[in-house]
Design a protein around this motif. Structure first.
Motif, PDB file in Angstrom:
ATOM      1  N   LEU A 110      -7.780  -6.546  11.132  1.00  0.00           N
ATOM      2  CA  LEU A 110      -8.828  -5.732  11.743  1.00  0.00           C
ATOM      3  C   LEU A 110     -10.167  -5.878  11.005  1.00  0.00           C
ATOM      4  CD1 LEU A 110      -9.697  -3.558  13.774  1.00  0.00           C
ATOM      5  CD2 LEU A 110      -8.763  -1.831  12.216  1.00  0.00           C
ATOM      6  N   LEU A 130     -10.755   1.529  18.770  1.00  0.00           N
ATOM      7  CA  LEU A 130      -9.560   0.693  18.848  1.00  0.00           C
ATOM      8  C   LEU A 130      -8.820   0.960  20.153  1.00  0.00           C
ATOM      9  CD1 LEU A 130      -8.133   0.864  15.208  1.00  0.00           C
ATOM     10  CD2 LEU A 130      -9.959  -0.560  16.140  1.00  0.00           C
ATOM     11  N   ASP A 133      -5.724   3.411  20.818  1.00  0.00           N
ATOM     12  CA  ASP A 133      -5.886   4.865  20.770  1.00  0.00           C
ATOM     13  C   ASP A 133      -6.746   5.320  21.950  1.00  0.00           C
ATOM     14  OD1 ASP A 133      -4.662   5.503  18.061  1.00  0.00           O
ATOM     15  OD2 ASP A 133      -6.132   3.987  17.493  1.00  0.00           O
ATOM     16  N   LYS A 170       2.130   4.325   9.487  1.00  0.00           N
ATOM     17  CA  LYS A 170       1.578   3.538  10.600  1.00  0.00           C
ATOM     18  C   LYS A 170       0.052   3.492  10.577  1.00  0.00           C
ATOM     19  CE  LYS A 170       3.195   4.707  14.711  1.00  0.00           C
ATOM     20  NZ  LYS A 170       3.753   5.650  15.738  1.00  0.00           N
ATOM     21  N   TYR A 171      -0.565   4.270   9.658  1.00  0.00           N
ATOM     22  CA  TYR A 171      -2.013   4.487   9.768  1.00  0.00           C
ATOM     23  C   TYR A 171      -2.782   4.285   8.471  1.00  0.00           C
ATOM     24  CZ  TYR A 171      -0.502   6.776  14.037  1.00  0.00           C
ATOM     25  OH  TYR A 171       0.053   7.029  15.254  1.00  0.00           O
ATOM     26  N   GLY A 172      -4.113   4.284   8.606  1.00  0.00           N
ATOM     27  CA  GLY A 172      -5.002   4.428   7.468  1.00  0.00           C
ATOM     28  C   GLY A 172      -5.063   5.920   7.168  1.00  0.00           C
ATOM     29  N   GLU A 191      -4.274   2.152   3.329  1.00  0.00           N
ATOM     30  CA  GLU A 191      -3.760   1.617   4.595  1.00  0.00           C
ATOM     31  C   GLU A 191      -2.239   1.617   4.594  1.00  0.00           C
ATOM     32  OE1 GLU A 191      -5.260   0.975   7.343  1.00  0.00           O
ATOM     33  OE2 GLU A 191      -3.840  -0.252   8.462  1.00  0.00           O
ATOM     34  N   LYS A 192      -1.657   2.249   5.584  1.00  0.00           N
ATOM     35  CA  LYS A 192      -0.214   2.270   5.811  1.00  0.00           C
ATOM     36  C   LYS A 192       0.608   2.534   4.538  1.00  0.00           C
ATOM     37  CE  LYS A 192      -0.467  -0.422  10.025  1.00  0.00           C
ATOM     38  NZ  LYS A 192      -1.811  -0.986  10.127  1.00  0.00           N
ATOM     39  N   VAL A 204      -6.534   8.055  10.239  1.00  0.00           N
ATOM     40  CA  VAL A 204      -7.648   7.529  11.031  1.00  0.00           C
ATOM     41  C   VAL A 204      -7.076   7.047  12.358  1.00  0.00           C
ATOM     42  CG1 VAL A 204      -9.486   5.818  11.121  1.00  0.00           C
ATOM     43  CG2 VAL A 204      -8.795   6.760   8.911  1.00  0.00           C
ATOM     44  N   LEU A 205      -7.619   7.590  13.459  1.00  0.00           N
ATOM     45  CA  LEU A 205      -7.026   7.299  14.766  1.00  0.00           C
ATOM     46  C   LEU A 205      -7.968   6.524  15.682  1.00  0.00           C
ATOM     47  CD1 LEU A 205      -5.017  10.584  15.371  1.00  0.00           C
ATOM     48  CD2 LEU A 205      -4.229   8.402  14.476  1.00  0.00           C
ATOM     49  N   GLY A 206      -8.387   5.373  15.217  1.00  0.00           N
ATOM     50  CA  GLY A 206      -9.042   4.430  16.114  1.00  0.00           C
ATOM     51  C   GLY A 206     -10.468   4.729  16.542  1.00  0.00           C
ATOM     52  N   TYR A 208     -14.448   5.124  14.769  1.00  0.00           N
ATOM     53  CA  TYR A 208     -15.248   5.039  13.548  1.00  0.00           C
ATOM     54  C   TYR A 208     -16.730   4.966  13.904  1.00  0.00           C
ATOM     55  CZ  TYR A 208     -10.829   2.662  12.044  1.00  0.00           C
ATOM     56  OH  TYR A 208      -9.525   2.298  11.801  1.00  0.00           O
ATOM     57  N   GLN A 230      -8.069  -5.808   5.737  1.00  0.00           N
ATOM     58  CA  GLN A 230      -7.999  -4.466   6.316  1.00  0.00           C
ATOM     59  C   GLN A 230      -9.366  -3.786   6.309  1.00  0.00           C
ATOM     60  OE1 GLN A 230      -5.539  -3.327   7.907  1.00  0.00           O
ATOM     61  NE2 GLN A 230      -3.780  -4.509   7.208  1.00  0.00           N
ATOM     62  N   THR A 232      -9.688  -0.633   6.463  1.00  0.00           N
ATOM     63  CA  THR A 232      -9.505   0.519   5.562  1.00  0.00           C
ATOM     64  C   THR A 232      -9.922   0.177   4.129  1.00  0.00           C
ATOM     65  OG1 THR A 232      -7.696   1.321   6.937  1.00  0.00           O
ATOM     66  CG2 THR A 232      -7.769   2.152   4.673  1.00  0.00           C
TER      67      THR A 232
HETATM   68  C1  G1P Z   1      -5.244   0.240  12.680  1.00  0.00           C
HETATM   69  C2  G1P Z   1      -5.900   0.559  11.336  1.00  0.00           C
HETATM   70  C3  G1P Z   1      -5.366   1.873  10.778  1.00  0.00           C
HETATM   71  C4  G1P Z   1      -5.557   2.967  11.814  1.00  0.00           C
HETATM   72  C5  G1P Z   1      -4.874   2.578  13.129  1.00  0.00           C
HETATM   73  C6  G1P Z   1      -5.164   3.607  14.210  1.00  0.00           C
HETATM   74  O1  G1P Z   1      -3.895  -0.092  12.447  1.00  0.00           O
HETATM   75  O2  G1P Z   1      -5.670  -0.498  10.429  1.00  0.00           O
HETATM   76  O3  G1P Z   1      -6.055   2.205   9.597  1.00  0.00           O
HETATM   77  O4  G1P Z   1      -5.033   4.192  11.326  1.00  0.00           O
HETATM   78  O5  G1P Z   1      -5.328   1.313  13.588  1.00  0.00           O
HETATM   79  O6  G1P Z   1      -4.496   3.328  15.384  1.00  0.00           O
HETATM   80  P1  G1P Z   1      -2.999  -0.875  13.546  1.00  0.00           P
HETATM   81  O7  G1P Z   1      -2.460   0.181  14.460  1.00  0.00           O
HETATM   82  O8  G1P Z   1      -3.895  -1.836  14.239  1.00  0.00           O
HETATM   83  O9  G1P Z   1      -1.912  -1.536  12.753  1.00  0.00           O
END
Ligand code: G1P
Length: 289
Positions: A110, A130, A133, A170-172, A191-192, A204-206, A208, A230, A232
């Motif tokens: 990303l 993103l 989301d 699953k997330y930042g 990150e994750k 963080v949900l997509g 920014y 990343q 993040t």
């Molecule tokens: C990405 C980002 C992550 C964020 C997430 C939200 O991860 O790297 O920080 O929390 O989107 O959906 P991905 O889902 O692409 O692995």
């Protein structure tokens, strides 16, 4: 203070979680009811005041460009047969925002995808949305809420919500101190993280809003989680240099990159539709009896 008018949507991912559907169709084109997921995202951007959009694509994403381009044959045909309603819908899609495309040649993560937006962004703060989301808020779109926070704090803003502890990996994940209702000053990010190593469950949900200094940080970011560059990690170092905030946005968020989240979105968006909602509700009641 610069106004936020530019947004970047990364859409270069392979979509392996939705195979076989995504073998020949970009995952961003899979519809929730009858609208491709990426169109919901672009409608949110447009309703939030974004006028210029860059979509980061890759080799297999031609359908996205076609979707936001004029289909001469189709529009001529619809005009001839008097299907004005659907014709208007197609024209509206095109006129929402000015869309440009750039290709990410290799799937390096990303952070690398966002780096591809460097010359489009220039020296302005910009938004990132993103595609996995999708956020529903009929009164005020998620991105609009965030732009208002940017205007208040004049700093990068991360869109966050709390997630169950079982899902932090699953997330930042951000940590910081609360400075106002729904608002944190960011001190650190990861990150994750593993569940036992996560500092909080604020993810963080997509969404920014990012200042252009991010590009210097992205240039120096080494591959991180999953061997990818990343976003993040670059944001984490940016937060050491300038203030950054996390805003707990208001809205129902769907993880449409996940099968369950996608099904939830499909059911709930269908129920909200004037042309389908009542009939679909009766059907659902019948099958859950
Ligand atoms: C990405 C980002 C992550 C964020 C997430 C939200 O991860 O790297 O920080 O929390 O989107 O959906 P991905 O889902 O692409 O692995």
């Amino acid at each position: 203070m610069a106004k936020i008018t530019k947004a970047v949507i990364p859409a270069a991912g392979l979509g392996t979680r939705f195979l076989p559907a995504t073998k020949a169709v970009p995952k961003e084109m899979i519809p929730i009811v009858d609208i491709p997921t990426i169109q919901y995202i672009i409608e949110e951007a447009a309703a939030s005041g974004i006028t210029d959009l860059l979509i980061i694509t890759s080799r297999t994403k031609k359908a996205i460009e076609d979707h936001f381009d004029k289909s001469y044959e189709l529009e001529t045909e619809l005009e001839k047969s008097g299907k004005t309603e659907v014709l208007k819908q197609l024209k509206d899609i095109r006129s929402m925002v000015n869309v440009q495309y750039v290709r990410q040649a290799e799937p390096k993560g990303l952070g690398h995808a966002i780096y591809c937006a460097k010359s489009f962004v220039g020296n302005d703060p910009f938004a990132v949305l993103l595609g996995d989301d999708v956020v529903y808020n009929a009164e005020k779109p998620c991105l609009k809420q965030m732009i208002e926070m940017y205007e208040k704090y004049n700093a990068s803003i991360l869109g966050v919500q709390s997630v169950p502890e079982s899902e932090v990996s699953k997330y930042g994940i951000v940590s910081g101190e609360q400075v106002a209702d729904r608002m944190w000053k960011v001190n650190d990010m990861v990150e994750k993280p593993k569940r036992e190593e996560a500092p909080t469950n604020v993810a963080v949900l997509g969404r920014y809003i990012i200042t252009p200094e991010i590009f210097t940080h992205l240039e120096n970011t080494k591959p991180g989680a999953g061997g990818e560059i990343q976003l993040t990690d670059a944001l984490k170092t940016l937060a050491k240099e300038q203030e950054m905030y996390a805003y707990d946005f208001i809205g129902r968020r769907y993880d449409v990159g996940n099968k369950m989240g996608f099904l939830e979105a499909t059911v709930e968006y269908a129920l909200r539709r004037d042309d389908l909602g009542a009939e679909f509700m009766e059907y659902l009641k019948g099958i859950v009896k």
